[in-house]
Design an enzyme around this catalytic site. Structure first.
Site, PDB file in Angstrom:
ATOM      1  N   ARG A   1       0.379  -1.344   0.163  1.00 55.10           N
ATOM      2  CA  ARG A   1      -0.100  -0.087  -0.081  1.00 55.10           C
ATOM      3  C   ARG A   1       1.034   1.551  -0.221  1.00 55.10           C
ATOM      4  NH1 ARG A   1      -5.671  -0.052   2.128  1.00 55.10           N
ATOM      5  NH2 ARG A   1      -6.143  -2.375   2.004  1.00 55.10           N
TER       6      ARG A   1
ATOM      7  N   ARG B   1      -3.254   6.466   1.216  1.00 58.24           N
ATOM      8  CA  ARG B   1      -3.764   8.005   1.464  1.00 58.24           C
ATOM      9  C   ARG B   1      -2.845   8.854   2.275  1.00 58.24           C
ATOM     10  NH1 ARG B   1      -8.733   5.164   3.856  1.00 58.24           N
ATOM     11  NH2 ARG B   1      -7.454   3.595   3.266  1.00 58.24           N
TER      12      ARG B   1
ATOM     13  N   ARG C   1      -6.150  12.110  -5.543  1.00 52.70           N
ATOM     14  CA  ARG C   1      -7.928  11.373  -5.065  1.00 52.70           C
ATOM     15  C   ARG C   1      -8.695  12.546  -4.679  1.00 52.70           C
ATOM     16  NH1 ARG C   1     -11.337   9.245  -3.511  1.00 52.70           N
ATOM     17  NH2 ARG C   1     -12.041   7.645  -2.038  1.00 52.70           N
TER      18      ARG C   1
ATOM     19  N   ASP D   1      -6.975  -2.310  -6.811  1.00 52.87           N
ATOM     20  CA  ASP D   1      -7.062  -3.457  -5.643  1.00 52.87           C
ATOM     21  C   ASP D   1      -7.380  -4.657  -5.999  1.00 52.87           C
ATOM     22  OD1 ASP D   1      -8.246  -2.509  -2.907  1.00 52.87           O
ATOM     23  OD2 ASP D   1      -9.307  -3.811  -3.112  1.00 52.87           O
TER      24      ASP D   1
ATOM     25  N   TYR E   1     -14.651 -12.319   0.419  1.00 55.30           N
ATOM     26  CA  TYR E   1     -15.437 -10.390   0.665  1.00 55.30           C
ATOM     27  C   TYR E   1     -16.518 -11.328  -0.566  1.00 55.30           C
ATOM     28  CZ  TYR E   1     -11.646  -7.669   2.022  1.00 55.30           C
ATOM     29  OH  TYR E   1     -10.908  -6.479   2.656  1.00 55.30           O
TER      30      TYR E   1
END
Ligand code: CP3
Length: 346
Positions: A25, A29, A38, A74, A150
């Site tokens: 990652r 962010r 973003r 992702d 998921y």
């Protein structure tokens, strides 16, 4: 021909001038540059626009000079192609129509990645062109078990009750689901390599919720199936593309992980990297495993933590990484201190 990049060499257990470093990652962010791009697009929009995916992939490389870039995307992106829509919300990913019975498993699509996910392959081609050989590019996929979690839960979960009910009450459907996902994942990773990915990582973020026997039956078996298919595909065997298998919460399964078929086992931070090495045995490199929250330590203290890991891992067949993804609250200057420490002690 032997690879020249130190990251690829370390993955294959070859000699390197110093331990390579990158972060899971690493494009995200915690980086102001990422937040700026973003703010103009949704997360899905970034993933589906090759120019933007390329731009954010390169941000941490330009900023910190890591030894590898990882494709910005992702693990949940290919689920849509299988017929399971995904939404990214403030609270994390949501899959509004989860897969919970045999009929739905039967109806899942068997997608051609080039046709259904062209934006991923296009992003890879653009990133390779922009990198121009500076560092290698890592492609990735979720592992079958983690993707199934998921699909069945419909998002993140605390106790994974829907998933475990399927595994234990309808094992035939669970195995059918895992087999379908494994076929898609292997074709997806082959397409990434054909487009230019130089190594691949398989993320098994949720496999750590299983007992050792269930890990072997429902997680390892299908990751190994993906790896076996890749090893026998012409795309993989004509060049030496390292395969990294990351399991979050790997400690109970290390003896079994020596038989995953991966070149590198990615370790979370809850295991001593020296012990893990000993339990994995020779012939497999390790990746990891700084606690992501160790980056909250004062900058001067980070160096000591880095050195402990480098010393415990030994200096060959080790790729320095965090034990999980970098957290959004991380100060980029602390990332810089970590990279500097690996470069001066590795
Ligand atoms: O730099 C990189 O490593 C590449 C990009 C990358 C992302 N996700 C970007 C992302 C990678 C490799 C992933 C993998 C991923 N995605 C995993 C496996 C690794 C792990 O962390 O265990 C998992 C479980 C996911 C699923 C996922 N995606 C969750 C649970 C979330 C929400 C939680 C969170 O951290 O926000 C995402 C969203 C996501 N994926 C973001 C990013 C940068 C944040 C989205 C945003 O910008 O709002």
């Amino acid at each position: 021909m032997e690879p020249t990049h130190r990251f690829l060499r370390a993955c294959l257990g070859l000699s390197v001038d110093r331990t390579p470093v990158w972060m899971m990652r690493q494009a995200g962010r915690y980086l102001p540059q990422y937040r700026s791009v973003r703010s103009q697009s949704s997360f899905m929009g970034l993933c589906k626009t090759p120019d933007l995916a390329c731009e954010v992939t390169l941000q941490p490389i330009d900023e910190f000079e890591m030894d590898a870039a990882i494709l910005f995307s992702d693990i949940l992106i290919p689920l849509e192609a299988m017929g399971v829509p995904v939404e990214f919300t403030e609270e994390g990913p949501v899959l509004p129509s989860p897969v919970r019975d045999a009929a739905r498993v039967e109806r899942l699509a068997d997608p051609d990645p080039e046709e259904t996910l062209p934006f991923v392959m296009e992003a890879i081609r653009r990133i390779r062109r922009s990198l121009a050989g500076r560092v290698p590019l890592i492609g990735f996929s979720g592992a079958p078990f983690t993707l199934a979690s998921y699909m069945v839960e419909g998002g993140g979960s605390k106790n994974f009750t829907h998933l475990k009910r399927l595994l234990f009450a309808s094992p035939a459907s669970a195995h059918a689901l895992l087999g379908k996902i494994a076929a898609t994942v292997s074709r997806y990773l082959e397409a990434q390599v054909a487009a230019g990915a130089e190594a691949v990582q398989i993320f098994d973020t949720w496999a750590g919720i299983l007992t050792p026997r269930d890990f072997a039956e429902f997680a390892l078996r299908y990751s190994r199936d993906v790896i076996d298919r890749l090893r026998s595909s012409p795309t993989f065997s004509s060049s030496r593309v390292p395969i990294i298998y990351y399991v979050n919460g790997c400690a109970p399964y290390l003896d079994k992980l020596s038989r995953s078929g991966a070149d590198v086992v990615g370790l979370d931070w809850k295991v001593d990297i020296g012990d893990a090495r000993a339990r994995l045995g020779p012939g497999v490199a390790v990746q990891g495993n700084l606690d992501p929250t160790a980056l909250f330590l004062p900058k001067e203290a980070i160096e000591g933590r880095v050195r402990e890991i480098l010393d415990a891992a030994g200096r060959t067949g080790h790729v320095f990484n965090l034990g999980h993804g970098v957290l959004p609250e991380t100060d980029p200057e602390h990332v810089r201190a970590m990279v500097k420490a690996v470069k001066s002690h590795g």
